[in-house]
Enzyme design. Structure first.
Site, PDB file in Angstrom:
ATOM      1  CB  CYS A  80      -0.900   0.019   1.313  1.00 23.57           C
ATOM      2  SG  CYS A  80      -1.889   1.442   1.816  1.00 23.57           S
TER       3      CYS A  80
ATOM      4  CB  CYS B 235       1.679  20.456   4.415  1.00 24.35           C
ATOM      5  SG  CYS B 235       0.940  21.244   2.824  1.00 24.35           S
TER       6      CYS B 235
END
Ligand code: SAH
Length: 450
Positions: free
Chosen positions: A77, A408
């Site tokens: 994943c 971010c």
């Protein structure tokens, strides 16, 4: 060295994107899923711009910080590229990533970045989960996540980054699609209906929103869909169910139009004593308990006097604005998403905040018109690509005493800090804040003074 070659490597650093880095015969090689101190046999998968990218064949020695018990889907994943690292190591690495960016991209030689502020919750912390939908080999609907760097769907029944409520609604939605024979969107052909399941949770009030994005205008058996979701047992109250019309062939999570199936078009959460209305389209920080600490850190750096004018560029639903409103004379928020500005205005009103106003528009277009407001402090919290140069130039013209930059993306932060410090500001403090445990993403708060 070329693709297909095998080599033994010792990992000596972690790159900004999260890959381990080492050298083989002097050449830099990036290897995902590794920690500093790991020694491994690797195979070179590809070469790009003179850098080599390897894949682990077997570990010869593992760092004491290497863990394997976080999630069984880690290897396939693409969600958590730091899942193999224990939490204390993640915090050290994030500080290093931010410091590297500040020093190398920003040019602040020798600047020391603070320790990373750890998150109160470092698993099941995400209040927003977006699960792409696809089909299994038999053509049956499944939901999950994409494999790294691809759109190959890895079906998942649970994800440790989000609350189990989100996984519960994913299972309910998938079984609904299967039972009623509802097709799933195929990116290659542009055909099929159901695209993604979007879940947003309000940690304090326990309200929840579930949105199914569809390549069409109508969901057949919509009532049954709501019934199935409502039957899922969780600590959260399902207070908003919508479909989102998304017929464009792009990667945007949501199309522009929602249709309400049940409840309200927003959820409400409480943060720092303020109640916030959040629409599906509005940005809201994904790690709620850590968000309060992020905003508090930013406010502490601003050290507001109680009387000044504050500008909050890229304000979203007005979270930082409301936090600042108690300690400032006046706050002006600027944001480009109409639903977010609507939320921000409502949020100020509902919380009895009279000294905050909000302007819809691009920061780079609105900020140049705000010089006359004479802000003493500017907060800016842009998306990953960083601030627009025109917005930064406008800030320079306004000449605030302090700029608090929340970011971010360390690379664009460092670029923008460099620009501001070339125009009369000095960099005082840089504090990484871990908003995204188990991933290489890192939030940073920086203080600049004139
Ligand atoms: N400060 C807010 C939002 C930060 S996310 C919070 O902490 O919740 C960045 C925000 O910038 C998003 O809401 C996004 O919609 C907005 N945005 C993106 N580009 C913009 C632009 N050019 N001008 C103004 N806002 C923008």
């Amino acid at each position: 060295m070329q693709a297909g070659d095998k080599a033994v490597i010792t990992i000596t650093g972690i790159a900004a994107g999260g890959d381990g880095v080492g050298r083989v015969d002097g050449a830099v090689v990036f290897v995902p899923g590794t920690c500093c101190g790991d020694v491994a046999e690797i195979i070179i998968e590809y070469v790009k711009s003179g850098c080599f990218y390897g894949r682990i064949l077997r570990f010869l020695e593992k760092s004491p910080h290497h863990r394997t018990d976080f999630c069984e889907n880690c290897d396939v994943c693409g969600g958590c590229n730091f899942a193999h690292m224990d939490y204390s190591e993640q915090l050290l690495v994030k500080r290093q990533i931010v410091e590297d960016a500040v020093q190398r991209i920003g040019g602040f030689c020798g600047f020391v970045v603070d320790k990373t502020l750890s998150a109160p919750k470092n698993e099941r912390y995400r209040n927003k989960m977006v699960f792409p939908l696809g089909t299994d080999k038999k053509g049956q609907p499944v939901g999950g996540f994409y494999a790294p760097g691809s759109h190959d769907l890895i079906p998942l029944s649970d994800c440790r980054q989000g609350d189990s409520a989100a996984s519960g609604w994913l299972s309910a939605a998938v079984s609904f699609l299967r039972e009623f024979g509802i097709s799933v969107y195929n990116e290659k052909t542009g055909k099929g209906l159901a695209r993604r399941l979007f879940v947003r949770l309000a940690e304090t009030t326990r309200e929840a929103m579930v949105v199914l994005t569809i390549n069409g205008d109508k969901l057949p058996h919509a009532e049954e869909f709501v019934k199935r979701l409502s039957a899922v047992k969780t600590e959260y109250k399902l207070t908003s169910v919508m479909i989102n019309i998304h017929k464009e062939a792009n990667n945007l999570l949501l199309g522009s139009q929602n249709k309400l199936l049940y409840g309200k078009e927003y959820i409400e959460d409480v943060l720092g004593g303020f109640s916030f209305r959040i629409s599906a389209h509005s940005f809201y920080q994904v790690n709620s308990p850590q968000t309060e600490r992020l905003y508090q850190t930013a406010l502490n750096l601003a050290a507001l006097s109680g009387s000044e004018t504050v500008l909050d560029l890229y304000c979203g639903i007005g979270t930082i604005s409301l936090f600042a409103s108690k300690k400032a004379g006046r706050v002006i928020g600027v944001e480009v998403v109409p639903q977010a500005i609507e939320n921000a205005k409502e949020n100020a009103e509902r919380n009895g905040v009279l000294n905050a106003e909000f302007i819809l528009g691009k920061a780079e277009e609105v900020a140049p018109k705000l010089k006359k407001e004479n802000p003493a402090v500017v907060f800016l919290d842009p998306p990953r690509k960083g601030a627009d140069k025109k917005a930064l130039e406008a800030i320079i013209t306004m000449a605030p005493e302090k700029i608090v930059y929340i970011s971010c993306n360390p690379a664009t932060l460092a670029r923008d800090l460099k620009f501001l410090c070339g125009e009369g500001y000095s960099l005082e403090k840089v504090i990484p804040v871990d908003m995204f445990p188990n991933t290489a993403h890192v939030e940073t708060v920086a203080l600049l003074t004139k």
